[in-house]
Design a protein around this motif. Structure first.
Motif, PDB file in Angstrom:
ATOM      1  N   GLN A 156      32.149  45.606  28.405  1.00 30.44           N
ATOM      2  CA  GLN A 156      31.375  46.055  29.424  1.00 30.44           C
ATOM      3  C   GLN A 156      29.945  45.316  29.196  1.00 30.44           C
ATOM      4  O   GLN A 156      29.266  44.967  30.243  1.00 30.44           O
ATOM      5  N   VAL A 157      29.345  44.964  28.096  1.00 25.60           N
ATOM      6  CA  VAL A 157      28.194  43.931  27.970  1.00 25.60           C
ATOM      7  C   VAL A 157      28.648  42.720  28.337  1.00 25.60           C
ATOM      8  O   VAL A 157      27.488  42.007  29.300  1.00 25.60           O
ATOM      9  N   MET A 158      29.750  42.206  28.068  1.00 27.48           N
ATOM     10  CA  MET A 158      29.734  40.907  28.768  1.00 27.48           C
ATOM     11  C   MET A 158      29.983  40.640  30.383  1.00 27.48           C
ATOM     12  O   MET A 158      29.732  39.867  30.879  1.00 27.48           O
ATOM     13  N   ARG A 159      30.512  41.780  30.792  1.00 27.24           N
ATOM     14  CA  ARG A 159      30.466  41.910  32.175  1.00 27.24           C
ATOM     15  C   ARG A 159      29.316  42.092  32.994  1.00 27.24           C
ATOM     16  O   ARG A 159      28.956  41.612  33.842  1.00 27.24           O
ATOM     17  N   SER A 160      28.523  43.333  32.439  1.00 28.37           N
ATOM     18  CA  SER A 160      27.338  43.433  33.079  1.00 28.37           C
ATOM     19  C   SER A 160      26.255  42.662  32.859  1.00 28.37           C
ATOM     20  O   SER A 160      25.190  42.196  33.461  1.00 28.37           O
ATOM     21  N   SER A 161      25.987  42.005  31.426  1.00 29.07           N
ATOM     22  CA  SER A 161      24.873  41.174  31.098  1.00 29.07           C
ATOM     23  C   SER A 161      25.028  39.622  31.239  1.00 29.07           C
ATOM     24  O   SER A 161      23.994  38.754  31.171  1.00 29.07           O
ATOM     25  N   PHE A 162      26.499  39.430  31.012  1.00 27.89           N
ATOM     26  CA  PHE A 162      26.797  37.891  30.945  1.00 27.89           C
ATOM     27  C   PHE A 162      27.544  37.259  32.357  1.00 27.89           C
ATOM     28  O   PHE A 162      28.097  36.097  32.178  1.00 27.89           O
ATOM     29  N   GLY A 163      27.927  38.347  33.022  1.00 22.81           N
ATOM     30  CA  GLY A 163      28.680  37.918  34.110  1.00 22.81           C
ATOM     31  C   GLY A 163      30.165  37.477  34.050  1.00 22.81           C
ATOM     32  O   GLY A 163      30.894  36.725  34.960  1.00 22.81           O
ATOM     33  N   ALA A 164      30.649  37.924  32.922  1.00 20.35           N
ATOM     34  CA  ALA A 164      32.077  37.673  32.692  1.00 20.35           C
ATOM     35  C   ALA A 164      32.878  38.530  33.500  1.00 20.35           C
ATOM     36  O   ALA A 164      32.508  39.662  33.883  1.00 20.35           O
ATOM     37  N   ARG A 165      34.146  37.648  33.999  1.00 16.41           N
ATOM     38  CA  ARG A 165      35.138  38.320  34.799  1.00 16.41           C
ATOM     39  C   ARG A 165      36.065  39.056  34.063  1.00 16.41           C
ATOM     40  O   ARG A 165      37.016  38.269  33.359  1.00 16.41           O
ATOM     41  N   VAL A 166      36.240  40.492  33.908  1.00 15.98           N
ATOM     42  CA  VAL A 166      37.033  41.071  32.892  1.00 15.98           C
ATOM     43  C   VAL A 166      37.878  42.049  33.426  1.00 15.98           C
ATOM     44  O   VAL A 166      38.074  43.113  32.625  1.00 15.98           O
ATOM     45  N   SER A 167      38.034  42.059  34.673  1.00 19.60           N
ATOM     46  CA  SER A 167      38.577  43.223  35.324  1.00 19.60           C
ATOM     47  C   SER A 167      40.040  43.579  34.519  1.00 19.60           C
ATOM     48  O   SER A 167      40.515  44.593  34.185  1.00 19.60           O
ATOM     49  N   ASN A 168      40.768  42.611  34.663  1.00 19.39           N
ATOM     50  CA  ASN A 168      42.148  42.621  33.984  1.00 19.39           C
ATOM     51  C   ASN A 168      42.006  43.254  32.509  1.00 19.39           C
ATOM     52  O   ASN A 168      42.726  44.098  31.952  1.00 19.39           O
ATOM     53  N   LEU A 169      40.994  42.590  31.555  1.00 16.96           N
ATOM     54  CA  LEU A 169      40.962  43.210  30.260  1.00 16.96           C
ATOM     55  C   LEU A 169      40.544  44.491  30.325  1.00 16.96           C
ATOM     56  O   LEU A 169      40.828  45.344  29.502  1.00 16.96           O
ATOM     57  N   ALA A 170      39.744  44.986  31.244  1.00 16.95           N
ATOM     58  CA  ALA A 170      39.057  46.412  31.221  1.00 16.95           C
ATOM     59  C   ALA A 170      40.183  47.069  31.664  1.00 16.95           C
ATOM     60  O   ALA A 170      40.489  48.533  30.963  1.00 16.95           O
ATOM     61  N   ARG A 171      41.003  46.858  32.535  1.00 13.29           N
ATOM     62  CA  ARG A 171      42.276  47.909  32.979  1.00 13.29           C
ATOM     63  C   ARG A 171      43.322  47.891  31.815  1.00 13.29           C
ATOM     64  O   ARG A 171      43.852  48.971  31.444  1.00 13.29           O
ATOM     65  N   ALA A 172      43.420  46.877  30.934  1.00  9.68           N
ATOM     66  CA  ALA A 172      44.190  46.647  29.829  1.00  9.68           C
ATOM     67  C   ALA A 172      43.713  47.895  28.762  1.00  9.68           C
ATOM     68  O   ALA A 172      44.435  48.441  27.929  1.00  9.68           O
TER      69      ALA A 172
END
Length: 576
Positions: free
Chosen positions: A285-301
């Motif tokens: 969540q930090v990488m997604r919200s503060s670093f702009g990382a695209r992690v939707s597949n990781l989040a679902r997993a």
């Protein structure tokens, strides 16, 4: 935490529980995790012991079809359920279904489930692909630890540490005496507790991290782990301070290192300022919200094992009825209940939807289908806003609940329309009620566009989208509620490398985008259909509306600095 991750003097040590999870996720999720870690450069370190554990465990992984047996059992259980249930169902069982209607619905559900199971039952884990990605990552980030010296310290101190429950790892080892009483315990031989094998793994990894952090004069030490259930690394405070400076419930996302862990780290590492023990969920969540990382597949997993107890849905709901009067204004973008309603259960659930952590958001969303019955107009709009806000953080149950409520024909038309107003408002307007660059999860976008021409809830779209955004419609690729029309994409590729993508003769990409707008797979190769999905998500349109001109079954390489153009109501960039 965010400041620590940005600092070059931070040392992030990745536990084997995180590395091994790459074998339990899709290839896309594994890629997103390792790409997020690699974006932090040399700050990321892999202890030698974690590399060893990962290698040993990976060799024992099964390469057979793990879903085949489960799918067969599922089909048999569903067939048994159908046969047994039809023995007991008669015309008096339901107030809203006939026996024929129940049988037809059940047969349809069983058939759909069997077809879905058949599509995945022969999937084989892509362990070779995970190895090909993971082994080079470990090699690039592995420590050069003095393992002999560490083994010697462990041999000397481990059992004493475990006996006194000194973190980390005492949950894996130590001894316990006879619990019947002190006298008997004095005479009885101590019994080993915890793991019989690899009892000292956590301690070895910890000592490696301390030695490296001391030698590199690290100022912030971060342990990234999924091993956060034993309580011998960190603890979870019940409440934490929220963004607005008020205490709020901790949904398990925030963990703090045990005090003795932090004390030992600062004693051994003179330059150390902070110690963090974080979960993979928080890191994502930090990488997604503060670093702009695209992690939707990781989040679902990471949420694939989420089990949420859903309350039974009320059976006797209101008739659909007319939509009635709807209202929308800037005051609807404020999250404040009326004083008389502040103690209603729905407001606590809405508050939990805004809390940090997927678990608490998922649990809150699961309660909403029951609570929306009898909710006020203001509450229903906040339900829509809350669900979309949580869905945009990739919490899975809010996504499912939002789609369910949009499509729920048993819910009154007025209630559905107000929820849709809230969803559209959160997607397209800022906290002051002014148009913003929209953002919404693709599943919710598809549902909103699909129901845009529903005459029952049409007024919700007119009120929020047409009346307010209609005059600036050219600034959007498409808007929900408009007459649906395919958007033709022209994809330009040269020697396998993506050059550009146009829609309506407007360029959607730029070759030298700032980091915040770069594509998640920039510098890598992706199938064209993933590129189309990324465009749909960025420009908030259903993927089904995007039609690629020419052949579509090929991969493209994304240049390292390529990203999306700046667009939205505040840019003046016309997309059609």
């Amino acid at each position: 935490m965010v400041d620590a991750l940005r600092t070059e003097t931070t040392r992030i040590y990745v536990d084997s529980s995180v590395l091994l999870h790459c074998y339990e996720m899709s290839r896309s999720a594994c890629e997103e995790l390792l790409s997020a870690l690699e974006s932090l450069g040399g700050r990321v370190r892999v202890p030698v012991w974690c590399a060893k554990e990962t290698w040993e465990n990976s060799r024992g992984l099964s390469s057979k079809k793990p879903l085949l047996r489960i799918a067969g059992q599922l089909n048999k259980r569903m067939a048994d359920f159908r046969n047994h249930s039809l023995r007991y169902v008669d015309e008096r069982t339901f107030t809203d279904l006939t026996v024929d209607q129940y049988t037809s619905a059940l047969d349809g559900a069983v058939t759909n489930l069997e077809q879905l199971a058949k599509r995945v039952e022969k999937i084989e884990p892509s362990h070779d692909a995970a190895n090909a990605r993971l082994i080079p990552f470990i090699a690039a980030h592995c420590l050069n630890s003095d393992m002999i010296g560490i083994y010697s310290e462990v041999q000397t101190t481990a059992e004493t540490r475990f006996a006194h429950e000194v973190p980390p790892g005492y949950g894996d080892g130590g001894t316990k005496n006879n619990p019947e009483g002190e006298d008997e315990a004095d005479e009885a031989a101590p019994q080993q507790k915890g793991k019989k094998r690899n009892r000292y793994g956590d301690l070895i990894m910890w000592l490696e991290a301390l030695a490296d952090c001391r030698e590199s004069t690290g100022q912030h030490l971060v342990i990234l782990t999924r091993d956060n259930t034993k309580g011998d690394w960190a603890h979870k405070p019940e409440r934490v301070m929220g963004d607005e400076g008020r205490p709020q419930q901790n949904g398990g996302l925030i963990t703090l290192p045990l005090p003795m862990l932090a004390q030992e780290a600062k004693r051994r590492c003179p330059d150390l300022q902070t110690v963090h023990v974080i979960t993979l969920e928080l890191f994502t969540q930090v990488m997604r919200s503060s670093f702009g990382a695209r992690v939707s597949n990781l989040a679902r997993a990471l949420q694939s094992g989420t089990k949420v107890a859903r309350p039974p849905r009320p059976v006797d709901r209101q008739d659909a009825g007319p939509v009635g009067e709807l209202q929308f204004g800037s005051s609807d973008m404020m999250f404040e209940p009326a004083e008389r309603d502040a103690d209603r259960p729905i407001w606590q659930v809405l508050t939990d939807l805004q809390a940090d952590g997927w678990s608490i958001r998922n649990e809150a969303a699961a309660l909403l289908p029951e609570l929306v019955v009898g909710a006020t107009d203001d509450e229903l709009k906040q339900v829509g806003r809350g669900l979309l806000s949580a869905a945009n953080e990739d919490a899975v149950v809010p996504i499912e609940t939002a789609v369910q409520l949009i499509e729920d024909g048993a819910l009154s038309t007025h209630a559905r329309a107000n929820i849709i107003v809230g969803l559209l408002a959160e997607a397209y307007f800022d906290a002051n009620g002014e148009p913003k660059k929209p953002a919404a999860h693709p599943d919710i976008v598809s549902a909103l566009f699909e129901h845009g021409d529903d005459p029952q809830t049409r007024r919700a779209y007119e009120l929020t989208v047409e009346e307010r955004l209609g005059p600036m419609r050219r600034l959007y690729l498409a808007l929900p509620g408009e007459t649906a029309a395919d958007i033709r994409l022209q994809v330009q590729v040269r020697s396998g490398q993506l050059v550009g993508v146009q829609a309506n003769d407007k360029e959607l990409l730029e070759p030298n985008a700032p980091p915040a707008r770069r594509m998640s797979r920039a510098g890598g190769q992706i199938p064209l259909n993933e590129l189309v999905a990324a465009i749909a998500r960025e420009f908030v349109v259903p993927e089904v509306l995007l039609e690629v001109e020419g052949p579509a079954g090929y991969d493209v390489t994304i240049p390292e600095r390529m990203g999306f153009i700046a667009w939205g109501p505040n840019t003046g960039e016309q997309l059609r």
